[in-house]
Design a protein around this motif. Structure first.
Motif, PDB file in Angstrom:
ATOM      1  N   LYS A 131      -2.365  33.982 -24.677  1.00 29.29           N
ATOM      2  CA  LYS A 131      -1.413  32.882 -24.523  1.00 29.29           C
ATOM      3  C   LYS A 131      -2.161  31.662 -24.004  1.00 29.29           C
ATOM      4  CE  LYS A 131       2.873  35.339 -23.550  1.00 29.29           C
ATOM      5  NZ  LYS A 131       3.955  35.516 -22.567  1.00 29.29           N
ATOM      6  N   TYR A 132      -1.850  30.515 -24.603  1.00 27.15           N
ATOM      7  CA  TYR A 132      -2.439  29.239 -24.194  1.00 27.15           C
ATOM      8  C   TYR A 132      -1.329  28.359 -23.629  1.00 27.15           C
ATOM      9  CZ  TYR A 132      -5.938  30.853 -27.558  1.00 27.15           C
ATOM     10  OH  TYR A 132      -6.848  31.598 -28.255  1.00 27.15           O
ATOM     11  N   PHE A 133      -1.565  27.771 -22.466  1.00 26.10           N
ATOM     12  CA  PHE A 133      -0.556  26.934 -21.838  1.00 26.10           C
ATOM     13  C   PHE A 133      -0.962  25.464 -21.844  1.00 26.10           C
ATOM     14  CE2 PHE A 133       0.711  31.048 -20.298  1.00 26.10           C
ATOM     15  CZ  PHE A 133       2.082  30.954 -20.239  1.00 26.10           C
ATOM     16  N   LEU A 134       0.073  24.616 -21.832  1.00 24.31           N
ATOM     17  CA  LEU A 134      -0.053  23.167 -21.756  1.00 24.31           C
ATOM     18  C   LEU A 134      -0.986  22.638 -22.842  1.00 24.31           C
ATOM     19  CD1 LEU A 134      -0.115  22.994 -17.876  1.00 24.31           C
ATOM     20  CD2 LEU A 134       1.830  22.612 -19.363  1.00 24.31           C
ATOM     21  N   TRP A 135      -1.913  21.746 -22.506  1.00 27.03           N
ATOM     22  CA  TRP A 135      -2.752  21.109 -23.517  1.00 27.03           C
ATOM     23  C   TRP A 135      -3.723  22.063 -24.190  1.00 27.03           C
ATOM     24  CZ3 TRP A 135      -7.870  21.342 -22.273  1.00 27.03           C
ATOM     25  CH2 TRP A 135      -8.210  21.423 -20.928  1.00 27.03           C
ATOM     26  N   LEU A 136      -3.957  23.234 -23.597  1.00 24.37           N
ATOM     27  CA  LEU A 136      -4.830  24.217 -24.254  1.00 24.37           C
ATOM     28  C   LEU A 136      -4.190  24.729 -25.546  1.00 24.37           C
ATOM     29  CD1 LEU A 136      -6.168  26.267 -21.216  1.00 24.37           C
ATOM     30  CD2 LEU A 136      -7.442  24.658 -22.644  1.00 24.37           C
ATOM     31  N   ALA A 137      -2.862  24.804 -25.578  1.00 22.79           N
ATOM     32  CA  ALA A 137      -2.171  25.227 -26.805  1.00 22.79           C
ATOM     33  C   ALA A 137      -2.418  24.220 -27.923  1.00 22.79           C
ATOM     34  CB  ALA A 137      -0.676  25.395 -26.549  1.00 22.79           C
ATOM     35  N   ASP A 138      -2.433  22.931 -27.594  1.00 27.19           N
ATOM     36  CA  ASP A 138      -2.733  21.905 -28.596  1.00 27.19           C
ATOM     37  C   ASP A 138      -4.154  22.051 -29.119  1.00 27.19           C
ATOM     38  OD1 ASP A 138      -0.199  20.775 -28.374  1.00 27.19           O
ATOM     39  OD2 ASP A 138      -0.834  19.363 -26.829  1.00 27.19           O
ATOM     40  N   ILE A 151      -7.893  28.419 -15.709  1.00 26.74           N
ATOM     41  CA  ILE A 151      -7.451  29.671 -15.100  1.00 26.74           C
ATOM     42  C   ILE A 151      -7.346  30.731 -16.195  1.00 26.74           C
ATOM     43  CG2 ILE A 151      -5.564  30.811 -13.861  1.00 26.74           C
ATOM     44  CD1 ILE A 151      -4.961  27.901 -12.736  1.00 26.74           C
ATOM     45  N   VAL A 152      -8.002  31.860 -15.970  1.00 21.92           N
ATOM     46  CA  VAL A 152      -7.950  32.993 -16.894  1.00 21.92           C
ATOM     47  C   VAL A 152      -7.272  34.143 -16.155  1.00 21.92           C
ATOM     48  CG1 VAL A 152      -9.286  34.628 -18.275  1.00 21.92           C
ATOM     49  CG2 VAL A 152     -10.094  32.271 -18.020  1.00 21.92           C
ATOM     50  N   LEU A 153      -6.205  34.667 -16.753  1.00 24.24           N
ATOM     51  CA  LEU A 153      -5.494  35.803 -16.173  1.00 24.24           C
ATOM     52  C   LEU A 153      -5.449  36.933 -17.192  1.00 24.24           C
ATOM     53  CD1 LEU A 153      -2.405  33.950 -14.648  1.00 24.24           C
ATOM     54  CD2 LEU A 153      -4.471  34.671 -13.451  1.00 24.24           C
ATOM     55  N   VAL A 154      -5.597  38.159 -16.705  1.00 26.10           N
ATOM     56  CA  VAL A 154      -5.413  39.346 -17.540  1.00 26.10           C
ATOM     57  C   VAL A 154      -4.282  40.143 -16.910  1.00 26.10           C
ATOM     58  CG1 VAL A 154      -6.466  41.442 -18.471  1.00 26.10           C
ATOM     59  CG2 VAL A 154      -7.853  39.382 -18.183  1.00 26.10           C
ATOM     60  N   GLY A 157      -2.846  46.131 -25.918  1.00 25.76           N
ATOM     61  CA  GLY A 157      -1.632  45.510 -25.401  1.00 25.76           C
ATOM     62  C   GLY A 157      -1.823  44.612 -24.197  1.00 25.76           C
ATOM     63  N   ASP A 158      -3.064  44.474 -23.700  1.00 18.83           N
ATOM     64  CA  ASP A 158      -3.296  43.566 -22.576  1.00 18.83           C
ATOM     65  C   ASP A 158      -2.929  42.139 -22.969  1.00 18.83           C
ATOM     66  OD1 ASP A 158      -4.165  45.502 -20.815  1.00 18.83           O
ATOM     67  OD2 ASP A 158      -6.289  44.962 -20.913  1.00 18.83           O
ATOM     68  N   GLU A 159      -2.546  41.356 -21.969  1.00 18.57           N
ATOM     69  CA  GLU A 159      -2.209  39.957 -22.198  1.00 18.57           C
ATOM     70  C   GLU A 159      -3.167  39.069 -21.413  1.00 18.57           C
ATOM     71  OE1 GLU A 159       1.951  38.205 -22.635  1.00 18.57           O
ATOM     72  OE2 GLU A 159       1.440  37.786 -20.540  1.00 18.57           O
ATOM     73  N   VAL A 160      -3.847  38.183 -22.135  1.00 17.24           N
ATOM     74  CA  VAL A 160      -4.783  37.249 -21.521  1.00 17.24           C
ATOM     75  C   VAL A 160      -4.176  35.854 -21.599  1.00 17.24           C
ATOM     76  CG1 VAL A 160      -7.111  36.264 -21.642  1.00 17.24           C
ATOM     77  CG2 VAL A 160      -6.743  38.699 -22.188  1.00 17.24           C
ATOM     78  N   VAL A 161      -4.143  35.167 -20.478  1.00 12.81           N
ATOM     79  CA  VAL A 161      -3.563  33.830 -20.392  1.00 12.81           C
ATOM     80  C   VAL A 161      -4.665  32.842 -20.034  1.00 12.81           C
ATOM     81  CG1 VAL A 161      -1.995  32.370 -19.047  1.00 12.81           C
ATOM     82  CG2 VAL A 161      -1.280  34.666 -19.722  1.00 12.81           C
ATOM     83  N   LEU A 162      -4.682  31.730 -20.748  1.00 17.20           N
ATOM     84  CA  LEU A 162      -5.573  30.618 -20.435  1.00 17.20           C
ATOM     85  C   LEU A 162      -4.716  29.412 -20.110  1.00 17.20           C
ATOM     86  CD1 LEU A 162      -8.157  30.923 -23.340  1.00 17.20           C
ATOM     87  CD2 LEU A 162      -8.390  31.774 -21.029  1.00 17.20           C
ATOM     88  N   MET A 163      -4.931  28.844 -18.922  1.00 19.89           N
ATOM     89  CA  MET A 163      -4.153  27.656 -18.562  1.00 19.89           C
ATOM     90  C   MET A 163      -4.992  26.732 -17.693  1.00 19.89           C
ATOM     91  SD  MET A 163      -1.280  29.043 -15.967  1.00 19.89           S
ATOM     92  CE  MET A 163      -1.655  30.177 -14.675  1.00 19.89           C
ATOM     93  N   PRO A 164      -4.741  25.437 -17.862  1.00 24.89           N
ATOM     94  CA  PRO A 164      -5.464  24.471 -17.035  1.00 24.89           C
ATOM     95  C   PRO A 164      -4.953  24.528 -15.593  1.00 24.89           C
ATOM     96  CG  PRO A 164      -3.899  23.361 -18.483  1.00 24.89           C
ATOM     97  CD  PRO A 164      -3.854  24.812 -18.813  1.00 24.89           C
ATOM     98  N   PRO A 165      -5.785  24.072 -14.660  1.00 26.04           N
ATOM     99  CA  PRO A 165      -5.321  24.034 -13.274  1.00 26.04           C
ATOM    100  C   PRO A 165      -4.091  23.126 -13.158  1.00 26.04           C
ATOM    101  CG  PRO A 165      -7.409  22.891 -13.495  1.00 26.04           C
ATOM    102  CD  PRO A 165      -7.108  23.507 -14.811  1.00 26.04           C
TER     103      PRO A 165
END
Length: 89
Positions: free
Chosen positions: A7-14, A59-62, A77-85
Motif C-alpha cells: 500500500k502506498y499513501f499520500l504522494w507516494l501513491a501518485d 515510513i515502512v511498515l510490515v 499475505g503480509d501487508e507492506v505500507v509505504l508512507m511519507p512522514p
C-alpha cells in the motif's frame, strides 16, 4: 512464490501510479521486495534506493510494525505500507 500486498499513501501513491498492488516474490524478504519495487515502479526508484541505503524518512511498515531490518522474511499475505512522514502544524 509468496504474495504480499503493498500500500502506498499520500504522494507516494501518485509516484507509484497506484495506491495498492499485490506482488509475488520468489525470494520473500523485505529487501527483495524493495529491489522489485525499485525496478518496477520508475517513479519510486530514487525513493526506494534511499530506503535501501538507510537514507530515507519514508515510513515502512510490515503488518503495522516498523521492521528493524530489510532482511525481514515476508510471509504469504503480509501487508507492506509505504508512507511519507506526517507533519502537522
Amino acid at each position: 512464490m509468496v504474495k504480499v500486498r503493498v500500500k502506498y499513501f499520500l504522494w507516494l501513491a501518485d509516484k507509484a501510479g497506484t495506491s495498492l498492488e499485490e506482488v509475488s516474490l520468489t525470494n520473500p524478504s523485505l529487501f527483495s521486495l524493495m529491489e522489485h519495487l525499485k525496478a518496477s515502479r520508475p517513479g519510486l526508484s530514487k525513493i526506494i534506493e534511499n530506503i535501501l541505503q538507510g537514507k530515507s524518512e519514508i515510513i515502512v511498515l510490515v503488518n503495522n510494525i516498523s521492521p528493524k531490518t530489510l532482511n525481514l522474511e515476508l510471509k504469504e499475505g503480509d501487508e507492506v505500507v509505504l508512507m511519507p512522514p506526517v507533519s502537522g502544524g
